[in-house]
Design a protein around this motif. Structure first.
Motif, PDB file in Angstrom:
ATOM      1  N   MET A  20      25.815 -13.664  19.143  1.00 45.28           N
ATOM      2  CA  MET A  20      24.919 -12.788  18.406  1.00 45.28           C
ATOM      3  C   MET A  20      25.374 -12.647  16.957  1.00 45.28           C
ATOM      4  O   MET A  20      24.566 -12.697  16.051  1.00 45.28           O
ATOM      5  N   LYS A  21      26.689 -12.446  16.790  1.00 46.08           N
ATOM      6  CA  LYS A  21      27.214 -12.287  15.435  1.00 46.08           C
ATOM      7  C   LYS A  21      27.006 -13.565  14.633  1.00 46.08           C
ATOM      8  O   LYS A  21      26.649 -13.523  13.467  1.00 46.08           O
ATOM      9  N   LYS A  22      27.248 -14.687  15.312  1.00 49.60           N
ATOM     10  CA  LYS A  22      27.077 -15.984  14.641  1.00 49.60           C
ATOM     11  C   LYS A  22      25.634 -16.158  14.179  1.00 49.60           C
ATOM     12  O   LYS A  22      25.373 -16.538  13.044  1.00 49.60           O
ATOM     13  N   ALA A  23      24.710 -15.821  15.048  1.00 48.17           N
ATOM     14  CA  ALA A  23      23.289 -15.962  14.711  1.00 48.17           C
ATOM     15  C   ALA A  23      22.920 -15.039  13.552  1.00 48.17           C
ATOM     16  O   ALA A  23      22.190 -15.436  12.641  1.00 48.17           O
ATOM     17  N   CYS A  24      23.447 -13.811  13.579  1.00 42.79           N
ATOM     18  CA  CYS A  24      23.147 -12.867  12.496  1.00 42.79           C
ATOM     19  C   CYS A  24      23.671 -13.374  11.162  1.00 42.79           C
ATOM     20  O   CYS A  24      22.989 -13.290  10.147  1.00 42.79           O
ATOM     21  N   LEU A  25      24.887 -13.906  11.171  1.00 48.33           N
ATOM     22  CA  LEU A  25      25.455 -14.399   9.917  1.00 48.33           C
ATOM     23  C   LEU A  25      24.709 -15.628   9.402  1.00 48.33           C
ATOM     24  O   LEU A  25      24.508 -15.775   8.201  1.00 48.33           O
ATOM     25  N   ILE A  26      24.300 -16.487  10.311  1.00 54.19           N
ATOM     26  CA  ILE A  26      23.547 -17.677   9.904  1.00 54.19           C
ATOM     27  C   ILE A  26      22.203 -17.255   9.310  1.00 54.19           C
ATOM     28  O   ILE A  26      21.792 -17.744   8.261  1.00 54.19           O
ATOM     29  N   ILE A  27      21.537 -16.329   9.977  1.00 55.51           N
ATOM     30  CA  ILE A  27      20.242 -15.853   9.481  1.00 55.51           C
ATOM     31  C   ILE A  27      20.431 -15.149   8.141  1.00 55.51           C
ATOM     32  O   ILE A  27      19.656 -15.348   7.205  1.00 55.51           O
ATOM     33  N   PHE A  28      21.469 -14.347   8.038  1.00 54.11           N
ATOM     34  CA  PHE A  28      21.752 -13.635   6.781  1.00 54.11           C
ATOM     35  C   PHE A  28      21.961 -14.627   5.649  1.00 54.11           C
ATOM     36  O   PHE A  28      21.426 -14.464   4.566  1.00 54.11           O
ATOM     37  N   SER A  29      22.727 -15.682   5.909  1.00 51.31           N
ATOM     38  CA  SER A  29      22.973 -16.694   4.881  1.00 51.31           C
ATOM     39  C   SER A  29      21.679 -17.377   4.474  1.00 51.31           C
ATOM     40  O   SER A  29      21.445 -17.647   3.300  1.00 51.31           O
ATOM     41  N   LYS A  58       8.464  -9.437   5.447  1.00 51.06           N
ATOM     42  CA  LYS A  58       8.767  -8.362   6.390  1.00 51.06           C
ATOM     43  C   LYS A  58       9.867  -8.791   7.357  1.00 51.06           C
ATOM     44  O   LYS A  58      10.797  -8.024   7.633  1.00 51.06           O
ATOM     45  N   LYS A  59       9.780 -10.017   7.869  1.00 49.11           N
ATOM     46  CA  LYS A  59      10.823 -10.519   8.774  1.00 49.11           C
ATOM     47  C   LYS A  59      12.163 -10.597   8.049  1.00 49.11           C
ATOM     48  O   LYS A  59      13.205 -10.254   8.607  1.00 49.11           O
ATOM     49  N   ASN A  60      12.147 -11.058   6.799  1.00 47.66           N
ATOM     50  CA  ASN A  60      13.383 -11.131   6.010  1.00 47.66           C
ATOM     51  C   ASN A  60      13.975  -9.744   5.804  1.00 47.66           C
ATOM     52  O   ASN A  60      15.194  -9.564   5.855  1.00 47.66           O
ATOM     53  N   CYS A  61      13.129  -8.762   5.563  1.00 49.36           N
ATOM     54  CA  CYS A  61      13.581  -7.385   5.393  1.00 49.36           C
ATOM     55  C   CYS A  61      14.256  -6.881   6.665  1.00 49.36           C
ATOM     56  O   CYS A  61      15.358  -6.332   6.619  1.00 49.36           O
ATOM     57  N   ASP A  62      13.590  -7.081   7.798  1.00 48.99           N
ATOM     58  CA  ASP A  62      14.154  -6.635   9.074  1.00 48.99           C
ATOM     59  C   ASP A  62      15.493  -7.306   9.354  1.00 48.99           C
ATOM     60  O   ASP A  62      16.446  -6.657   9.794  1.00 48.99           O
ATOM     61  N   THR A  63      15.573  -8.601   9.084  1.00 48.34           N
ATOM     62  CA  THR A  63      16.823  -9.334   9.318  1.00 48.34           C
ATOM     63  C   THR A  63      17.931  -8.855   8.386  1.00 48.34           C
ATOM     64  O   THR A  63      19.073  -8.682   8.812  1.00 48.34           O
ATOM     65  N   ALA A  64      17.599  -8.622   7.129  1.00 46.18           N
ATOM     66  CA  ALA A  64      18.602  -8.143   6.165  1.00 46.18           C
ATOM     67  C   ALA A  64      19.138  -6.782   6.584  1.00 46.18           C
ATOM     68  O   ALA A  64      20.352  -6.535   6.512  1.00 46.18           O
ATOM     69  N   ARG A  65      18.269  -5.912   7.041  1.00 50.94           N
ATOM     70  CA  ARG A  65      18.718  -4.592   7.505  1.00 50.94           C
ATOM     71  C   ARG A  65      19.612  -4.720   8.742  1.00 50.94           C
ATOM     72  O   ARG A  65      20.634  -4.038   8.840  1.00 50.94           O
ATOM     73  N   GLU A  66      19.230  -5.560   9.673  1.00 48.78           N
ATOM     74  CA  GLU A  66      20.039  -5.772  10.875  1.00 48.78           C
ATOM     75  C   GLU A  66      21.403  -6.360  10.512  1.00 48.78           C
ATOM     76  O   GLU A  66      22.431  -5.965  11.070  1.00 48.78           O
ATOM     77  N   ASN A  67      21.431  -7.288   9.574  1.00 46.54           N
ATOM     78  CA  ASN A  67      22.696  -7.875   9.134  1.00 46.54           C
ATOM     79  C   ASN A  67      23.608  -6.801   8.538  1.00 46.54           C
ATOM     80  O   ASN A  67      24.811  -6.790   8.815  1.00 46.54           O
TER      81      ASN A  67
END
Length: 149
Positions: free
Chosen positions: A1-10, A97-106
């Motif tokens: 999960m952490k790996k996926a979050c960091l990849i998405i954040f990048s 909107k998806k980018n916003c949600d992902t950035a907040r989750e990161n």
């Protein structure tokens, strides 16, 4: 999960946002119509307000119409282009909107977790240092400013 979050954040940090209120429609030398968030230099353009399929009152396109067969065909073409523009704008808004949600989750993950593992190119993991973690938090804040405001 952490790996996926960091990849998405990048990935989010490298994406550009299509979150602007005014767009410009212009025609290039080959007769192709373009839409952009900035007006083209040295070329006539029509300003389009977000959510509007027509140009603001008082602004008329200065694109030559010598190649157009008649006014009705030109209006139909403009209407179709405007509809395509609105569809593209809606898709860009959904992506924003998806980018916003992902950035907040990161940011949540970065602030709640003590150790953040980062996948390296060689397939191994390493833990982010406190400096790196703070840098990622600042990047998350920038992404939130970009995509959420």
């Amino acid at each position: 999960m952490k790996k996926a979050c960091l990849i998405i954040f990048s990935a989010l940090l490298t994406m550009s946002s299509a979150h602007a209120a005014t767009y410009y429609k212009w025609v290039d030398d080959n007769g192709l119509t373009h839409y952009s968030a900035t007006p083209p230099e040295g070329r006539p353009s029509v300003q389009i307000e977000r959510g509007s399929s027509r140009s603001p009152s008082g602004i008329t396109p200065s694109i030559p119409s010598a190649n157009e067969p008649n006014e009705a065909a030109a209006r139909t073409e403009d209407k179709l282009e405007a509809e395509g523009f609105e569809q593209n704008l809606a898709a860009a808004e959904e992506t924003r909107k998806k980018n916003c949600d992902t950035a907040r989750e990161n940011k949540v993950q970065l602030t709640l977790k003590n150790r953040i593992k980062l996948l390296q190119d060689d397939g191994t993991y390493r833990v982010l240092s406190d400096e790196e973690k703070q840098q990622k938090v600042r990047q998350a804040d920038e992404a939130i400013d970009t995509y959420c405001n």
